[in-house]
Motif scaffolding. Sequence first.
Motif, PDB file in Angstrom:
ATOM      1  N   TYR A 148       3.652  -0.547 -39.777  1.00 17.10           N
ATOM      2  CA  TYR A 148       2.634  -0.388 -38.967  1.00 17.10           C
ATOM      3  C   TYR A 148       2.018  -1.720 -38.902  1.00 17.10           C
ATOM      4  O   TYR A 148       1.534  -2.436 -39.984  1.00 17.10           O
ATOM      5  CB  TYR A 148       1.586   0.393 -39.032  1.00 17.10           C
ATOM      6  N   TYR A 149       1.695  -2.538 -37.785  1.00 17.34           N
ATOM      7  CA  TYR A 149       1.398  -3.926 -37.548  1.00 17.34           C
ATOM      8  C   TYR A 149      -0.067  -3.706 -36.618  1.00 17.34           C
ATOM      9  O   TYR A 149      -0.083  -2.860 -35.653  1.00 17.34           O
ATOM     10  CB  TYR A 149       2.225  -4.677 -36.910  1.00 17.34           C
ATOM     11  N   CYS A 150      -1.210  -4.537 -36.952  1.00 17.85           N
ATOM     12  CA  CYS A 150      -2.021  -4.761 -35.927  1.00 17.85           C
ATOM     13  C   CYS A 150      -1.958  -6.336 -35.560  1.00 17.85           C
ATOM     14  O   CYS A 150      -1.140  -6.983 -36.208  1.00 17.85           O
ATOM     15  CB  CYS A 150      -3.477  -4.873 -36.768  1.00 17.85           C
ATOM     16  N   ALA A 151      -2.477  -6.555 -34.233  1.00 19.16           N
ATOM     17  CA  ALA A 151      -2.030  -7.818 -33.443  1.00 19.16           C
ATOM     18  C   ALA A 151      -3.126  -7.963 -32.574  1.00 19.16           C
ATOM     19  O   ALA A 151      -3.855  -7.163 -32.452  1.00 19.16           O
ATOM     20  CB  ALA A 151      -0.860  -7.589 -32.753  1.00 19.16           C
TER      21      ALA A 151
ATOM     22  N   ALA B 156       2.574 -10.326 -25.578  1.00 15.21           N
ATOM     23  CA  ALA B 156       1.180 -10.370 -25.105  1.00 15.21           C
ATOM     24  C   ALA B 156       0.386 -10.724 -26.288  1.00 15.21           C
ATOM     25  O   ALA B 156      -0.879 -11.368 -25.903  1.00 15.21           O
ATOM     26  CB  ALA B 156       0.609  -9.486 -24.148  1.00 15.21           C
ATOM     27  N   TYR B 157       0.798 -10.597 -27.374  1.00 11.18           N
ATOM     28  CA  TYR B 157       0.137 -10.809 -28.763  1.00 11.18           C
ATOM     29  C   TYR B 157       0.675 -11.893 -29.519  1.00 11.18           C
ATOM     30  O   TYR B 157       1.420 -12.197 -29.872  1.00 11.18           O
ATOM     31  CB  TYR B 157       0.075  -9.301 -29.576  1.00 11.18           C
ATOM     32  N   ASN B 158      -0.716 -12.638 -29.692  1.00 20.08           N
ATOM     33  CA  ASN B 158      -0.506 -14.213 -30.408  1.00 20.08           C
ATOM     34  C   ASN B 158      -0.279 -14.008 -31.837  1.00 20.08           C
ATOM     35  O   ASN B 158       0.203 -14.975 -32.467  1.00 20.08           O
ATOM     36  CB  ASN B 158      -1.054 -15.245 -29.930  1.00 20.08           C
ATOM     37  N   TYR B 159      -1.038 -13.256 -32.544  1.00 17.70           N
ATOM     38  CA  TYR B 159      -1.403 -13.041 -33.652  1.00 17.70           C
ATOM     39  C   TYR B 159      -1.012 -11.666 -34.443  1.00 17.70           C
ATOM     40  O   TYR B 159      -1.500 -10.626 -33.810  1.00 17.70           O
ATOM     41  CB  TYR B 159      -2.900 -13.289 -34.132  1.00 17.70           C
ATOM     42  N   TRP B 160      -0.443 -11.773 -35.764  1.00 19.98           N
ATOM     43  CA  TRP B 160       0.078 -10.371 -36.254  1.00 19.98           C
ATOM     44  C   TRP B 160      -0.341 -10.272 -37.717  1.00 19.98           C
ATOM     45  O   TRP B 160      -0.229 -11.616 -38.406  1.00 19.98           O
ATOM     46  CB  TRP B 160       1.463 -10.568 -36.095  1.00 19.98           C
ATOM     47  N   GLY B 161      -0.575  -9.160 -38.241  1.00 17.32           N
ATOM     48  CA  GLY B 161      -0.764  -8.989 -39.628  1.00 17.32           C
ATOM     49  C   GLY B 161       0.734  -8.933 -40.267  1.00 17.32           C
ATOM     50  O   GLY B 161       1.840  -9.075 -39.575  1.00 17.32           O
ATOM     51  N   GLN B 162       0.710  -8.504 -41.656  1.00 18.26           N
ATOM     52  CA  GLN B 162       1.903  -8.628 -42.198  1.00 18.26           C
ATOM     53  C   GLN B 162       2.460  -7.398 -42.524  1.00 18.26           C
ATOM     54  O   GLN B 162       3.632  -7.082 -42.647  1.00 18.26           O
ATOM     55  CB  GLN B 162       1.660  -9.277 -43.713  1.00 18.26           C
TER      56      GLN B 162
ATOM     57  N   GLN C 129      -8.029 -19.185 -33.584  1.00 23.77           N
ATOM     58  CA  GLN C 129      -7.274 -18.404 -34.179  1.00 23.77           C
ATOM     59  C   GLN C 129      -7.676 -17.209 -34.946  1.00 23.77           C
ATOM     60  O   GLN C 129      -8.811 -17.303 -35.151  1.00 23.77           O
ATOM     61  CB  GLN C 129      -6.689 -19.549 -35.510  1.00 23.77           C
ATOM     62  N   VAL C 130      -6.911 -16.324 -35.137  1.00 20.40           N
ATOM     63  CA  VAL C 130      -7.427 -14.931 -35.571  1.00 20.40           C
ATOM     64  C   VAL C 130      -6.617 -14.722 -36.745  1.00 20.40           C
ATOM     65  O   VAL C 130      -5.110 -14.791 -36.846  1.00 20.40           O
ATOM     66  CB  VAL C 130      -7.032 -13.919 -34.423  1.00 20.40           C
ATOM     67  N   GLN C 131      -7.083 -14.158 -37.933  1.00 22.89           N
ATOM     68  CA  GLN C 131      -6.273 -13.803 -39.163  1.00 22.89           C
ATOM     69  C   GLN C 131      -6.571 -12.305 -38.876  1.00 22.89           C
ATOM     70  O   GLN C 131      -7.530 -11.430 -38.878  1.00 22.89           O
ATOM     71  CB  GLN C 131      -6.689 -14.403 -40.463  1.00 22.89           C
ATOM     72  N   LEU C 132      -5.324 -11.687 -39.442  1.00 21.91           N
ATOM     73  CA  LEU C 132      -5.326 -10.069 -39.244  1.00 21.91           C
ATOM     74  C   LEU C 132      -4.707  -9.620 -40.846  1.00 21.91           C
ATOM     75  O   LEU C 132      -3.545 -10.197 -41.135  1.00 21.91           O
ATOM     76  CB  LEU C 132      -4.701  -9.566 -38.436  1.00 21.91           C
ATOM     77  N   VAL C 133      -5.178  -8.767 -41.356  1.00 25.01           N
ATOM     78  CA  VAL C 133      -4.672  -8.128 -42.676  1.00 25.01           C
ATOM     79  C   VAL C 133      -4.825  -6.397 -42.509  1.00 25.01           C
ATOM     80  O   VAL C 133      -5.659  -6.105 -42.612  1.00 25.01           O
ATOM     81  CB  VAL C 133      -5.511  -8.519 -43.880  1.00 25.01           C
ATOM     82  N   GLU C 134      -3.590  -5.861 -42.791  1.00 22.64           N
ATOM     83  CA  GLU C 134      -3.593  -4.347 -42.512  1.00 22.64           C
ATOM     84  C   GLU C 134      -3.781  -3.815 -43.951  1.00 22.64           C
ATOM     85  O   GLU C 134      -3.493  -4.526 -44.925  1.00 22.64           O
ATOM     86  CB  GLU C 134      -2.208  -3.947 -42.038  1.00 22.64           C
ATOM     87  N   SER C 135      -4.214  -2.662 -44.222  1.00 18.50           N
ATOM     88  CA  SER C 135      -4.158  -1.758 -45.351  1.00 18.50           C
ATOM     89  C   SER C 135      -4.143  -0.330 -44.942  1.00 18.50           C
ATOM     90  O   SER C 135      -4.388   0.131 -43.913  1.00 18.50           O
ATOM     91  CB  SER C 135      -5.543  -2.450 -46.338  1.00 18.50           C
ATOM     92  N   GLY C 136      -4.003   0.406 -46.061  1.00 14.14           N
ATOM     93  CA  GLY C 136      -4.254   1.994 -45.800  1.00 14.14           C
ATOM     94  C   GLY C 136      -2.936   2.873 -45.641  1.00 14.14           C
ATOM     95  O   GLY C 136      -2.831   3.813 -45.423  1.00 14.14           O
ATOM     96  N   GLY C 137      -1.632   1.906 -45.597  1.00 17.60           N
ATOM     97  CA  GLY C 137      -0.438   2.599 -45.570  1.00 17.60           C
ATOM     98  C   GLY C 137       0.007   3.503 -46.841  1.00 17.60           C
ATOM     99  O   GLY C 137      -0.810   3.304 -47.811  1.00 17.60           O
ATOM    100  N   GLY C 138       0.983   4.284 -46.764  1.00 16.44           N
ATOM    101  CA  GLY C 138       1.139   4.952 -48.118  1.00 16.44           C
ATOM    102  C   GLY C 138       2.280   6.049 -47.826  1.00 16.44           C
ATOM    103  O   GLY C 138       2.699   6.196 -46.461  1.00 16.44           O
TER     104      GLY C 138
END
Length: 122
Positions: free
Chosen positions: A91-94, A108-114, A1-10
């Motif tokens: 914007y999402y990372c996956a 094709a991407y199983n894991y997504w950030g918020q 399992q992979v955990q993803l957390v995005e930051s840096g937007g604005g």
Amino acid sequence: QVQLVESGGGLVQAGGSLRLSCAVSGRNLWRYAMGWFRQAPGKEREFLAAITWSTIRTFHTESLEGRFTISRDNAMYLQMNSLKPEDTAVYYCAAGLAADFPQVGSEAYNYWGQGTQVTVSS
């Protein structure tokens, strides 16, 4: 399992730059490719770029015209330059298995950030 957390937007003015970060954790990351997507209101989720975690191969969609660059060290990044109002989106990372790289479909991407909001003002 992979955990993803995005930051840096604005909020940024047109012509400006932002760097998005995606904190990545989990097991066997070498098996995965990571991608960046975005979704604007009323539009479908759009693929932007992908990178393999182990070999650091990269792929960028041509529509970005070289303005965005994906990279990684212990985290993954999306450097965005010459931003336009039409880049406004969440914007999402996956993460998805790296077989048949690059994968441009979100299925094709199983894991997504918020997601992180990017707003470009004119």
